[in-house]
Motif scaffolding. Structure first.
Motif, PDB file in Angstrom:
ATOM      1  N   ARG A 113      51.545  37.797  44.849  1.00  0.00           N
ATOM      2  CA  ARG A 113      51.896  38.088  43.460  1.00  0.00           C
ATOM      3  C   ARG A 113      53.164  38.909  43.434  1.00  0.00           C
ATOM      4  O   ARG A 113      53.248  39.965  44.062  1.00  0.00           O
ATOM      5  CB  ARG A 113      50.768  38.841  42.773  1.00  0.00           C
ATOM      6  N   PHE A 159      50.232  41.408  29.426  1.00  0.00           N
ATOM      7  CA  PHE A 159      50.506  41.020  30.806  1.00  0.00           C
ATOM      8  C   PHE A 159      50.733  39.512  30.850  1.00  0.00           C
ATOM      9  O   PHE A 159      49.889  38.743  30.381  1.00  0.00           O
ATOM     10  CB  PHE A 159      49.315  41.420  31.691  1.00  0.00           C
ATOM     11  N   GLN A 180      52.495  34.359  40.104  1.00  0.00           N
ATOM     12  CA  GLN A 180      51.342  34.151  40.982  1.00  0.00           C
ATOM     13  C   GLN A 180      51.627  32.912  41.830  1.00  0.00           C
ATOM     14  O   GLN A 180      51.796  31.826  41.306  1.00  0.00           O
ATOM     15  CB  GLN A 180      50.080  33.934  40.149  1.00  0.00           C
ATOM     16  N   ALA A 198      47.769  37.848  28.870  1.00  0.00           N
ATOM     17  CA  ALA A 198      46.549  38.652  28.844  1.00  0.00           C
ATOM     18  C   ALA A 198      46.839  39.949  28.098  1.00  0.00           C
ATOM     19  O   ALA A 198      47.912  40.528  28.244  1.00  0.00           O
ATOM     20  CB  ALA A 198      46.092  38.943  30.276  1.00  0.00           C
ATOM     21  N   GLU A 239      39.873  36.372  37.098  1.00  0.00           N
ATOM     22  CA  GLU A 239      40.079  37.743  37.601  1.00  0.00           C
ATOM     23  C   GLU A 239      40.460  38.683  36.463  1.00  0.00           C
ATOM     24  O   GLU A 239      39.944  39.806  36.378  1.00  0.00           O
ATOM     25  CB  GLU A 239      41.190  37.765  38.653  1.00  0.00           C
ATOM     26  N   LEU A 240      41.372  38.242  35.607  1.00  0.00           N
ATOM     27  CA  LEU A 240      41.821  39.083  34.502  1.00  0.00           C
ATOM     28  C   LEU A 240      40.693  39.340  33.509  1.00  0.00           C
ATOM     29  O   LEU A 240      40.495  40.474  33.062  1.00  0.00           O
ATOM     30  CB  LEU A 240      43.026  38.453  33.809  1.00  0.00           C
ATOM     31  N   GLU A 241      39.946  38.300  33.165  1.00  0.00           N
ATOM     32  CA  GLU A 241      38.833  38.469  32.224  1.00  0.00           C
ATOM     33  C   GLU A 241      37.764  39.391  32.804  1.00  0.00           C
ATOM     34  O   GLU A 241      37.195  40.221  32.081  1.00  0.00           O
ATOM     35  CB  GLU A 241      38.247  37.105  31.853  1.00  0.00           C
ATOM     36  N   TRP A 301      40.524  42.003  30.421  1.00  0.00           N
ATOM     37  CA  TRP A 301      41.638  41.461  29.654  1.00  0.00           C
ATOM     38  C   TRP A 301      41.153  40.313  28.765  1.00  0.00           C
ATOM     39  O   TRP A 301      40.263  39.564  29.142  1.00  0.00           O
ATOM     40  CB  TRP A 301      42.729  40.931  30.577  1.00  0.00           C
ATOM     41  N   ARG A 341      43.079  32.986  38.440  1.00  0.00           N
ATOM     42  CA  ARG A 341      43.732  34.211  37.960  1.00  0.00           C
ATOM     43  C   ARG A 341      43.168  34.614  36.601  1.00  0.00           C
ATOM     44  O   ARG A 341      42.958  35.798  36.335  1.00  0.00           O
ATOM     45  CB  ARG A 341      45.248  34.008  37.885  1.00  0.00           C
ATOM     46  N   ARG A 342      42.912  33.638  35.746  1.00  0.00           N
ATOM     47  CA  ARG A 342      42.333  33.929  34.435  1.00  0.00           C
ATOM     48  C   ARG A 342      40.976  34.607  34.597  1.00  0.00           C
ATOM     49  O   ARG A 342      40.687  35.609  33.925  1.00  0.00           O
ATOM     50  CB  ARG A 342      42.174  32.635  33.631  1.00  0.00           C
ATOM     51  N   VAL A 376      51.588  36.030  33.073  1.00  0.00           N
ATOM     52  CA  VAL A 376      51.485  35.443  34.410  1.00  0.00           C
ATOM     53  C   VAL A 376      52.020  34.018  34.370  1.00  0.00           C
ATOM     54  O   VAL A 376      51.681  33.250  33.474  1.00  0.00           O
ATOM     55  CB  VAL A 376      50.018  35.403  34.908  1.00  0.00           C
ATOM     56  N   VAL A 401      42.395  36.790  27.471  1.00  0.00           N
ATOM     57  CA  VAL A 401      43.365  35.864  28.044  1.00  0.00           C
ATOM     58  C   VAL A 401      43.557  34.638  27.160  1.00  0.00           C
ATOM     59  O   VAL A 401      42.588  34.037  26.692  1.00  0.00           O
ATOM     60  CB  VAL A 401      42.912  35.418  29.453  1.00  0.00           C
TER      61      VAL A 401
END
Length: 160
Positions: A151, A104, A144, A97, A64-66, A70, A61-62, A106, A72
């Motif tokens: 999600r 955001f 998540q 994030a 994906e966000l980066e 984002w 997930r990290r 998570v 993080v």
């Protein structure tokens, strides 16, 4: 053995979320908030499996966000304490994030879905802006899940 804690009750977000999510034993949460006690390992070897699964879920997930732009932070960097007149509430979301104007949150779950999961992230959304003035106040979150990659979105406006 248990000894009474000094000062006001110290409450972890997970204990409060369990109560709000329908856990019936309020005494257990009260006891943890008011007493220091010896903790015994109950999960044994399952703890290592859980940690591996949880770390992999949050790393994915990290990433994906980066990839989405984002910035993080994880685990210890996300710790907060909300000091109230009657008690202190503390928490540590898995991921916070940020991007300009937005925050955001998570929290990852490797087990089955529980009502307390939603409450846990909602409490984070309430507490974090009150403790972390460095973060944008437009804050949303999600739970998540490992199973099926589901999600569950969480927003403060869900309460209204």
């Amino acid at each position: 053995m248990a000894t009474k804690k000094d000062g006001k009750p110290y409450i972890w977000v997970t204990w409060l979320a369990s109560l709000l999510g329908g856990k019936r034993c309020g005494w257990a949460a009260w006891f943890k908030a008011h007493y220091k006690y010896t903790k015994y390992e109950t999960m044994g070897s399952d703890l290592a499996v859980w940690a591996k699964d949880h770390d992999a879920l949050m790393a994915e997930r990290r990433a994906e966000l980066e990839e989405g732009g984002w910035t993080v932070t994880v685990e210890e960097a996300n710790s907060f304490k909300l000091e109230g007149a009657a008690a202190t509430i503390a928490g540590k979301p898995d991921i916070i994030a940020t991007m300009p104007g937005f925050t955001f949150v998570v929290d990852g779950k490797t087990g089955r879905r529980r009502d307390s999961d939603w409450w846990q992230v909602l409490i984070y959304l309430f507490g974090i802006p009150r403790c972390r003035k460095d973060l944008p106040v437009d804050i949303t979150g999600e739970v998540q899940y490992k199973a099926g990659g589901h999600r569950l979105p969480v927003r403060l406006k869900d309460l209204t």
